[in-house]
Design a protein around this motif. Structure first.
Motif, PDB file in Angstrom:
ATOM      1  N   PHE A 132       5.458   7.856  -8.629  1.00 29.16           N
ATOM      2  CA  PHE A 132       6.663   7.029  -8.585  1.00 29.16           C
ATOM      3  C   PHE A 132       6.408   5.730  -9.340  1.00 29.16           C
ATOM      4  CE2 PHE A 132       9.686   8.283  -4.966  1.00 29.16           C
ATOM      5  CZ  PHE A 132       9.430   9.639  -5.151  1.00 29.16           C
ATOM      6  N   PRO A 133       7.102   5.475 -10.447  1.00 29.99           N
ATOM      7  CA  PRO A 133       6.997   4.155 -11.071  1.00 29.99           C
ATOM      8  C   PRO A 133       7.472   3.090 -10.085  1.00 29.99           C
ATOM      9  CG  PRO A 133       8.088   5.725 -12.541  1.00 29.99           C
ATOM     10  CD  PRO A 133       7.993   6.375 -11.200  1.00 29.99           C
ATOM     11  N   ILE A 134       6.911   1.898 -10.160  1.00 30.11           N
ATOM     12  CA  ILE A 134       7.228   0.853  -9.195  1.00 30.11           C
ATOM     13  C   ILE A 134       8.703   0.507  -9.221  1.00 30.11           C
ATOM     14  CG2 ILE A 134       6.559  -0.933 -10.841  1.00 30.11           C
ATOM     15  CD1 ILE A 134       6.370  -1.085  -6.973  1.00 30.11           C
ATOM     16  N   ASP A 135       9.349   0.547 -10.408  1.00 33.08           N
ATOM     17  CA  ASP A 135      10.773   0.201 -10.442  1.00 33.08           C
ATOM     18  C   ASP A 135      11.613   1.234  -9.700  1.00 33.08           C
ATOM     19  OD1 ASP A 135      10.215   2.083 -12.343  1.00 33.08           O
ATOM     20  OD2 ASP A 135      11.408   1.170 -13.931  1.00 33.08           O
ATOM     21  N   LEU A 136      11.158   2.488  -9.677  1.00 33.35           N
ATOM     22  CA  LEU A 136      11.872   3.507  -8.911  1.00 33.35           C
ATOM     23  C   LEU A 136      11.718   3.249  -7.409  1.00 33.35           C
ATOM     24  CD1 LEU A 136      13.486   6.121  -8.822  1.00 33.35           C
ATOM     25  CD2 LEU A 136      11.341   7.391  -8.965  1.00 33.35           C
ATOM     26  N   ASP A 187       6.754  -5.305  -1.360  1.00 37.27           N
ATOM     27  CA  ASP A 187       5.685  -6.270  -1.608  1.00 37.27           C
ATOM     28  C   ASP A 187       5.061  -5.958  -2.966  1.00 37.27           C
ATOM     29  OD1 ASP A 187       3.567  -8.003  -1.601  1.00 37.27           O
ATOM     30  OD2 ASP A 187       2.441  -6.979  -0.030  1.00 37.27           O
ATOM     31  N   GLU A 188       5.694  -6.486  -4.023  1.00 39.24           N
ATOM     32  CA  GLU A 188       5.214  -6.211  -5.386  1.00 39.24           C
ATOM     33  C   GLU A 188       3.844  -6.816  -5.632  1.00 39.24           C
ATOM     34  OE1 GLU A 188       7.964  -6.144  -8.819  1.00 39.24           O
ATOM     35  OE2 GLU A 188       9.406  -7.029  -7.417  1.00 39.24           O
ATOM     36  N   ASN A 189       3.597  -7.996  -5.080  1.00 40.27           N
ATOM     37  CA  ASN A 189       2.288  -8.625  -5.284  1.00 40.27           C
ATOM     38  C   ASN A 189       1.178  -7.766  -4.690  1.00 40.27           C
ATOM     39  OD1 ASN A 189       3.363 -10.833  -6.612  1.00 40.27           O
ATOM     40  ND2 ASN A 189       3.646 -12.012  -4.728  1.00 40.27           N
ATOM     41  N   GLY A 190       1.444  -7.201  -3.493  1.00 38.09           N
ATOM     42  CA  GLY A 190       0.455  -6.319  -2.879  1.00 38.09           C
ATOM     43  C   GLY A 190       0.231  -5.066  -3.696  1.00 38.09           C
ATOM     44  N   PHE A 191       1.313  -4.531  -4.240  1.00 36.33           N
ATOM     45  CA  PHE A 191       1.203  -3.340  -5.088  1.00 36.33           C
ATOM     46  C   PHE A 191       0.357  -3.639  -6.320  1.00 36.33           C
ATOM     47  CE2 PHE A 191       2.877  -1.315  -8.943  1.00 36.33           C
ATOM     48  CZ  PHE A 191       2.600   0.015  -8.666  1.00 36.33           C
ATOM     49  N   ARG A 192       0.650  -4.753  -6.988  1.00 35.68           N
ATOM     50  CA  ARG A 192      -0.073  -5.067  -8.225  1.00 35.68           C
ATOM     51  C   ARG A 192      -1.536  -5.409  -7.930  1.00 35.68           C
ATOM     52  NH1 ARG A 192       3.827  -4.520 -11.601  1.00 35.68           N
ATOM     53  NH2 ARG A 192       5.954  -5.173 -11.053  1.00 35.68           N
ATOM     54  N   ARG A 193      -1.806  -5.976  -6.754  1.00 30.09           N
ATOM     55  CA  ARG A 193      -3.194  -6.238  -6.380  1.00 30.09           C
ATOM     56  C   ARG A 193      -3.966  -4.927  -6.241  1.00 30.09           C
ATOM     57  NH1 ARG A 193      -5.124  -5.860  -1.577  1.00 30.09           N
ATOM     58  NH2 ARG A 193      -3.060  -6.057  -0.595  1.00 30.09           N
ATOM     59  N   ASP A 206       0.821  -1.206   0.000  1.00 31.97           N
ATOM     60  CA  ASP A 206       0.000   0.000   0.000  1.00 31.97           C
ATOM     61  C   ASP A 206       0.856   1.258   0.000  1.00 31.97           C
ATOM     62  OD1 ASP A 206       0.858  -0.569   2.579  1.00 31.97           O
ATOM     63  OD2 ASP A 206      -0.824   0.470   3.514  1.00 31.97           O
ATOM     64  N   LYS A 207       2.069   1.193   0.601  1.00 31.47           N
ATOM     65  CA  LYS A 207       2.974   2.342   0.541  1.00 31.47           C
ATOM     66  C   LYS A 207       3.505   2.539  -0.881  1.00 31.47           C
ATOM     67  CE  LYS A 207       2.844   3.485   4.912  1.00 31.47           C
ATOM     68  NZ  LYS A 207       2.202   4.750   5.338  1.00 31.47           N
ATOM     69  N   ALA A 208       3.843   1.436  -1.534  1.00 24.37           N
ATOM     70  CA  ALA A 208       4.305   1.525  -2.923  1.00 24.37           C
ATOM     71  C   ALA A 208       3.204   2.064  -3.822  1.00 24.37           C
ATOM     72  CB  ALA A 208       4.770   0.154  -3.412  1.00 24.37           C
ATOM     73  N   PHE A 209       1.959   1.632  -3.549  1.00 23.71           N
ATOM     74  CA  PHE A 209       0.824   2.120  -4.344  1.00 23.71           C
ATOM     75  C   PHE A 209       0.597   3.612  -4.105  1.00 23.71           C
ATOM     76  CE2 PHE A 209      -3.740   2.999  -4.757  1.00 23.71           C
ATOM     77  CZ  PHE A 209      -3.927   2.653  -6.088  1.00 23.71           C
ATOM     78  N   LEU A 210       0.716   4.055  -2.846  1.00 26.15           N
ATOM     79  CA  LEU A 210       0.559   5.471  -2.533  1.00 26.15           C
ATOM     80  C   LEU A 210       1.598   6.310  -3.283  1.00 26.15           C
ATOM     81  CD1 LEU A 210      -0.655   7.795  -0.797  1.00 26.15           C
ATOM     82  CD2 LEU A 210       1.058   7.229   0.940  1.00 26.15           C
ATOM     83  N   LEU A 211       2.834   5.829  -3.305  1.00 24.58           N
ATOM     84  CA  LEU A 211       3.890   6.558  -4.015  1.00 24.58           C
ATOM     85  C   LEU A 211       3.588   6.640  -5.513  1.00 24.58           C
ATOM     86  CD1 LEU A 211       6.995   5.073  -2.178  1.00 24.58           C
ATOM     87  CD2 LEU A 211       6.332   7.483  -2.207  1.00 24.58           C
ATOM     88  N   HIS A 212       3.040   5.568  -6.055  1.00 20.50           N
ATOM     89  CA  HIS A 212       2.706   5.558  -7.487  1.00 20.50           C
ATOM     90  C   HIS A 212       1.495   6.421  -7.785  1.00 20.50           C
ATOM     91  CE1 HIS A 212       0.556   4.016 -11.039  1.00 20.50           C
ATOM     92  NE2 HIS A 212       1.749   3.766 -11.535  1.00 20.50           N
ATOM     93  N   ASP A 213       0.438   6.241  -6.988  1.00 21.31           N
ATOM     94  CA  ASP A 213      -0.842   6.870  -7.290  1.00 21.31           C
ATOM     95  C   ASP A 213      -0.850   8.365  -6.975  1.00 21.31           C
ATOM     96  OD1 ASP A 213      -3.553   6.433  -8.201  1.00 21.31           O
ATOM     97  OD2 ASP A 213      -4.194   6.849  -6.162  1.00 21.31           O
ATOM     98  N   THR A 214      -0.166   8.756  -5.900  1.00 23.01           N
ATOM     99  CA  THR A 214      -0.202  10.149  -5.460  1.00 23.01           C
ATOM    100  C   THR A 214       0.992  10.955  -5.966  1.00 23.01           C
ATOM    101  OG1 THR A 214      -1.352   9.461  -3.452  1.00 23.01           O
ATOM    102  CG2 THR A 214      -0.360  11.651  -3.437  1.00 23.01           C
ATOM    103  N   TRP A 215       2.168  10.314  -5.996  1.00 27.80           N
ATOM    104  CA  TRP A 215       3.384  11.055  -6.311  1.00 27.80           C
ATOM    105  C   TRP A 215       4.002  10.681  -7.655  1.00 27.80           C
ATOM    106  CZ3 TRP A 215       4.057  15.174  -3.481  1.00 27.80           C
ATOM    107  CH2 TRP A 215       3.504  15.203  -2.204  1.00 27.80           C
TER     108      TRP A 215
END
Length: 527
Positions: A243-247, A260-266, A232-241
């Motif tokens: 940030f591409p997941i690889d970054l 947690d890439e699986n959680g991000f992709r979910r 969910d932190k990775a998703f927040l960085l992507h969705d709000t800021w």
């Protein structure tokens, strides 16, 4: 390639760079000394399914045999120029040199800084070439690829010690280096710089806020004894800021954490599913799709008569009340009505639906405010019963609001005319990204980021207005009853507009006149 399809024996050409690059023995022993510069595959068989490049059946010979051949241009340049690797060839080393000048980091001082410098050189050159080809940073497709590599280049410059904007100098270096081979880069320098600088500015702003979020998340994760940053932190960085997941993966790894890439992709999938559900709800009103399919199976597709008529006789072949199939509906009910034929245009092709009324021979009246096609070919008229009782099988008279359709068509035509005027003034990269056409107004979004020269906007406006008026004057009256274009771009969900104007008195352009809907009957007395 390790996949089913054409295959054949392979012949590779390798260059021996000499004993200073290690032991002899061929590429199987030392691929640093023996560099493959050319590859030839003699395509003559068709292979089937298999687990790798060796374990597969040969299904037979190809009817047309060929040779798939490819030369590694930069590998050959590396050999001819006598440099250690491809990043040190003439077209990339100058970018590395510029990056070292901007950061003060010497190339060759450490493996980590060398990797960052090579990333900057490769990604910035690629970015310039993509923007030169008309790609702009975005959140989908090739635009997202460009955004990812640009942002990775900018961040690596920050890791090397850069504290301010750097893209201007790097872009200029790439264009100065590649401009002789690709003169369009020089011609289009201003636009390329503008797009690149805008993306850098957006990312630096996002990087500041996103880094704080990431640092906090890293601290909390480590404090709890964890080694994995939550999805969910990775998703927040992507969705709000942005940030591409690889970054995020790269930045987390620098802090000793995985993600947690699986959680991000979910979470990404859930977001996409919500967007699809919202779009589906607009078309179906949350009704069960089975109901529409049953109507389609029983009564067939709705015949659209709106290209030649704005009203006409029809029959009610399907009825839903509050999303549930029903044999009848009474005054005050919210209904979805399916007719065997209709002059009502269902929303699509960038144009909103018609509105109007359906009058039953029994005296019942339904006000129609929207028309959708939840299943192909079935037009569902959404509205409310104003008077009387509506029943399945009843004969009726359907009439659209002609003035409203004409106003929408004028707005739709004005959108296309404005788009063409922008392209005339700004060039072919000023592509329309979306539009919204409403009675009396339209909104159009342009994907081009380059600011217009001062005279362009009024010039474009005058040109669009002149074209619009000329179109209206030169179009026969029978062609002016408005054509809901099926070729128009879909409306964008983003409502930030590059051009917003009251629609001028134009209708469809003359070239689409042949298919324009015309009225063969006078307007209904209901209006």
């Amino acid at each position: 390639m390790g996949v089913p399809g054409p295959c054949g024996p392979c012949s590779e050409i390798n260059y021996d760079r000499g004993p200073e690059f290690g032991a002899e023995g061929g590429p199987a022993v030392n691929d640093e000394r023996y560099v493959e510069i050319w590859n030839l595959v003699f395509m003559q068989y068709e292979r089937g399914e298999g687990s790798g490049k060796e374990d597969f059946p040969i299904l037979g010979e190809l009817p047309s045999k060929n040779i798939d051949t490819g030369l590694g241009l930069e590998r050959l340049a590396m050999i001819l120029q006598g440099v250690q690797n491809m990043y040190e060839t003439d077209t990339l080393k100058v970018v590395i040199d510029k990056a070292t000048e901007l950061t003060g980091v010497r190339y060759g001082s450490s493996h980590e800084s060398d990797v960052s410098l090579r990333v900057v050189a490769d990604h910035m050159r690629t970015s310039v070439m993509l923007i030169g080809d008309g790609v702009t940073p975005g959140n989908e497709g090739r635009g997202y690829v460009l955004r990812r590599i640009m942002r990775r280049a900018v961040r690596n410059m920050r890791l090397l010690g850069a504290t301010g904007p750097v893209v201007q100098d790097l872009v200029d270096t790439v264009i100065d280096t590649m401009g002789e081979q690709y003169p369009e880069l020089v011609t289009d320098r201003k636009r390329i710089e503008t797009v690149a600088l805008a993306e850098e500015a957006a990312f630096l702003k996002a990087l500041k806020g996103g880094t704080n979020i990431l640092d906090t998340a890293v601290t909390e994760t480590k404090a709890s004894g964890g080694t994995v940053l939550s999805g969910d932190k990775a998703f927040l960085l992507h969705d709000t800021w942005g940030f591409p997941i690889d970054l995020t993966l790269e930045m987390a790894a620098e802090q000793g954490l995985s993600v947690d890439e699986n959680g991000f992709r979910r979470l990404m999938k859930e977001q996409r599913d919500r967007a699809k559900a919202d779009a589906k709800a607009k078309k179906t009103g949350h009704a069960d799709m089975t109901a529409y399919r049953e109507i389609a199976d029983t009564s067939g597709a709705t015949r659209f008569t709106g290209y030649t008529n704005t009203e006409g006789e029809t029959t009610v072949v399907g009825l839903l009340v509050n999303g549930v199939p029903s044999p009848a509906a009474t005054e005050g009910d919210e209904v979805e009505v399916v007719l065997d034929r209709t002059p009502f245009y269902a929303e699509g092709g960038g144009q909103i639906a018609d509105q109007g009324r359906i009058k039953l021979h029994s005296g019942a009246v339904i006000d129609i405010r929207d028309v959708q096609q939840p299943v192909p070919g079935v037009s569902v008229h959404k509205g409310s019963v104003q008077v009387g009782e509506v029943t399945v099988g009843a004969t009726a008279y359907a009439a659209i609001d002609v003035r409203r359709r004409r106003a929408i068509a004028r707005a739709h035509s004005a959108t296309h005319l404005t788009h063409q005027a922008l392209r005339d003034a700004l060039g072919p990269t000023a592509a329309q990204a979306g539009s919204e056409n409403q009675p009396g107004r339209f909104a159009s979004t342009s994907a081009r980021r380059t600011p217009s020269p001062a005279p362009s906007s009024p010039t474009s406006s005058r040109r669009s207005t002149r074209s619009s008026r000329a179109s209206w004057r030169s179009t026969p009256r029978s062609c002016r009853s408005t054509r809901p274009s099926a070729r128009a771009p879909s409306p964008s969900s983003a409502r930030s507009t590059a051009s917003r104007s009251a629609s001028s008195p134009s209708a469809t352009s003359p070239r689409s006149c042949a298919a324009a809907p015309t009225s063969t009957t006078p307007p209904s007395s209901a209006w």
